[in-house]
Motif scaffolding. Structure first.
Motif, PDB file in Angstrom:
ATOM      1  N   TYR A   1      63.153  21.823  56.783  1.00 33.96           N
ATOM      2  CA  TYR A   1      63.946  23.006  57.102  1.00 33.96           C
ATOM      3  C   TYR A   1      65.431  22.684  57.072  1.00 33.96           C
ATOM      4  O   TYR A   1      65.834  21.553  57.307  1.00 33.96           O
ATOM      5  CB  TYR A   1      63.572  23.550  58.489  1.00 33.96           C
ATOM      6  CG  TYR A   1      62.167  24.079  58.543  1.00 33.96           C
ATOM      7  CD1 TYR A   1      61.914  25.421  58.312  1.00 33.96           C
ATOM      8  CD2 TYR A   1      61.100  23.241  58.806  1.00 33.96           C
ATOM      9  CE1 TYR A   1      60.620  25.920  58.346  1.00 33.96           C
ATOM     10  CE2 TYR A   1      59.800  23.719  58.837  1.00 33.96           C
ATOM     11  CZ  TYR A   1      59.573  25.065  58.607  1.00 33.96           C
ATOM     12  OH  TYR A   1      58.285  25.538  58.624  1.00 33.96           O
TER      13      TYR A   1
ATOM     14  N   PRO B   1      62.957  27.382  55.626  1.00 33.00           N
ATOM     15  CA  PRO B   1      62.189  26.353  54.922  1.00 33.00           C
ATOM     16  C   PRO B   1      62.879  25.899  53.638  1.00 33.00           C
ATOM     17  O   PRO B   1      63.422  26.705  52.893  1.00 33.00           O
ATOM     18  CB  PRO B   1      60.870  27.041  54.582  1.00 33.00           C
ATOM     19  CG  PRO B   1      60.815  28.261  55.415  1.00 33.00           C
ATOM     20  CD  PRO B   1      62.218  28.630  55.751  1.00 33.00           C
TER      21      PRO B   1
ATOM     22  N   CYS C   1      62.442  24.762  49.995  1.00 31.45           N
ATOM     23  CA  CYS C   1      61.388  25.023  49.012  1.00 31.45           C
ATOM     24  C   CYS C   1      61.696  24.302  47.706  1.00 31.45           C
ATOM     25  O   CYS C   1      62.853  24.108  47.347  1.00 31.45           O
ATOM     26  CB  CYS C   1      61.266  26.521  48.746  1.00 31.45           C
ATOM     27  SG  CYS C   1      60.644  27.436  50.160  1.00 31.45           S
ATOM     28  N   TYR C   2      60.645  23.925  47.032  1.00 28.92           N
ATOM     29  CA  TYR C   2      60.738  23.390  45.675  1.00 28.92           C
ATOM     30  C   TYR C   2      60.227  24.467  44.723  1.00 28.92           C
ATOM     31  O   TYR C   2      59.262  25.178  45.039  1.00 28.92           O
ATOM     32  CB  TYR C   2      59.872  22.146  45.495  1.00 28.92           C
ATOM     33  CG  TYR C   2      60.319  20.926  46.260  1.00 28.92           C
ATOM     34  CD1 TYR C   2      61.665  20.658  46.493  1.00 28.92           C
ATOM     35  CD2 TYR C   2      59.392  20.015  46.735  1.00 28.92           C
ATOM     36  CE1 TYR C   2      62.060  19.525  47.170  1.00 28.92           C
ATOM     37  CE2 TYR C   2      59.787  18.872  47.419  1.00 28.92           C
ATOM     38  CZ  TYR C   2      61.126  18.642  47.632  1.00 28.92           C
ATOM     39  OH  TYR C   2      61.512  17.516  48.308  1.00 28.92           O
ATOM     40  N   THR C   3      60.883  24.560  43.590  1.00 25.16           N
ATOM     41  CA  THR C   3      60.383  25.444  42.544  1.00 25.16           C
ATOM     42  C   THR C   3      59.444  24.629  41.675  1.00 25.16           C
ATOM     43  O   THR C   3      59.825  23.597  41.128  1.00 25.16           O
ATOM     44  CB  THR C   3      61.542  26.003  41.692  1.00 25.16           C
ATOM     45  OG1 THR C   3      62.431  26.699  42.556  1.00 25.16           O
ATOM     46  CG2 THR C   3      61.030  26.941  40.610  1.00 25.16           C
TER      47      THR C   3
ATOM     48  N   GLN D   1      57.765  29.282  44.471  1.00 22.65           N
ATOM     49  CA  GLN D   1      58.498  28.559  45.503  1.00 22.65           C
ATOM     50  C   GLN D   1      57.485  27.991  46.501  1.00 22.65           C
ATOM     51  O   GLN D   1      56.711  28.734  47.101  1.00 22.65           O
ATOM     52  CB  GLN D   1      59.461  29.500  46.239  1.00 22.65           C
ATOM     53  CG  GLN D   1      60.557  30.057  45.365  1.00 22.65           C
ATOM     54  CD  GLN D   1      61.566  28.965  45.026  1.00 22.65           C
ATOM     55  OE1 GLN D   1      62.016  28.235  45.895  1.00 22.65           O
ATOM     56  NE2 GLN D   1      61.897  28.864  43.753  1.00 22.65           N
ATOM     57  N   VAL D   2      57.501  26.668  46.667  1.00 21.27           N
ATOM     58  CA  VAL D   2      56.569  26.008  47.575  1.00 21.27           C
ATOM     59  C   VAL D   2      57.360  25.330  48.691  1.00 21.27           C
ATOM     60  O   VAL D   2      58.222  24.494  48.417  1.00 21.27           O
ATOM     61  CB  VAL D   2      55.719  24.949  46.821  1.00 21.27           C
ATOM     62  CG1 VAL D   2      54.761  24.250  47.767  1.00 21.27           C
ATOM     63  CG2 VAL D   2      54.978  25.590  45.668  1.00 21.27           C
ATOM     64  N   PRO D   3      57.092  25.697  49.940  1.00 20.99           N
ATOM     65  CA  PRO D   3      57.778  25.023  51.051  1.00 20.99           C
ATOM     66  C   PRO D   3      57.450  23.535  51.077  1.00 20.99           C
ATOM     67  O   PRO D   3      56.302  23.144  50.860  1.00 20.99           O
ATOM     68  CB  PRO D   3      57.235  25.714  52.302  1.00 20.99           C
ATOM     69  CG  PRO D   3      56.645  26.988  51.824  1.00 20.99           C
ATOM     70  CD  PRO D   3      56.193  26.744  50.410  1.00 20.99           C
TER      71      PRO D   3
END
Length: 143
Positions: free
Chosen positions: A36, A50, A52-54, A67-69
Motif C-alpha cells: 500500500y 493498494p 497494483c501491477y498491470t 490491475q492486480v494488487p
C-alpha cells in the motif's frame, strides 16, 4: 530484597502481552508497507491505496490487461507468538498477607547452599473472544 510472587507473575504476563502486541503491530506495518501507499484523497485526508501491477493476460481474440494488487501476489504469513514458556527459579524469603515474597537473584554461595523453588509459567495465544471475533468479522465483510 524480595518481590511479591503475584507481582512477579503479573509483570511477566504483561511483558509477554506487550511482546505479542509488538509482533502484531510489526506484521501490520510490514503488510501495509509491502502493498500500500499513503496518498491524498483529495479532501485533505489520506488513505492507504493498494499498489497494483498491470499484468497482460493473453486471451482470445486480443490481449487484456488487468490491475492486480501486490498483496494478492505476496505471502502474508507473519511471526506469531503461539506459546511462551518461562521457567523461574526463586527463593522464598517471607510470606506476607497471603502472598509470598521471593528473590530471583542468583546465589553467590555456591551450589546447594540455598533451597530454590522452581515454577514453570506457560502463556498461550488463544483465539479472540466471541464478541471480538464478531466485530472483526463485521469489519472485514466489506472485503
Amino acid at each position: 530484597m524480595g518481590i511479591a510472587l503475584s507481582d512477579l507473575i503479573e509483570t511477566m504476563g504483561r511483558a509477554v502481552q506487550n511482546a505479542n502486541t509488538a509482533v502484531e503491530q510489526a506484521a501490520a506495518a510490514a503488510y501495509l508497507g509491502q502493498g500500500y501507499e499513503m496518498r491524498d484523497t483529495g479532501d485533505g485526508s489520506k488513505a492507504y491505496v493498494p499498489v497494483c501491477y498491470t499484468i497482460q493476460i493473453p486471451s482470445a481474440p486480443d490481449e487484456k490487461q488487468i490491475q492486480v494488487p501486490v498483496t494478492a501476489l505476496l505471502h502474508h504469513t507473519s511471526l506469531r507468538l503461539e506459546q511462551v514458556d518461562i521457567k523461574l527459579k526463586f527463593r522464598v524469603e517471607d510470606c506476607r498477607e497471603g502472598d509470598m515474597m521471593v528473590s530471583v537473584a542468583a546465589s553467590d554461595n555456591g551450589a546447594g547452599s540455598e533451597t530454590l523453588s522452581e515454577m514453570a509459567l506457560q502463556f498461550r495465544n488463544e483465539p479472540p473472544a466471541e464478541g471480538m471475533a464478531r466485530v472483526n468479522q463485521h469489519q472485514t465483510q466489506i472485503l
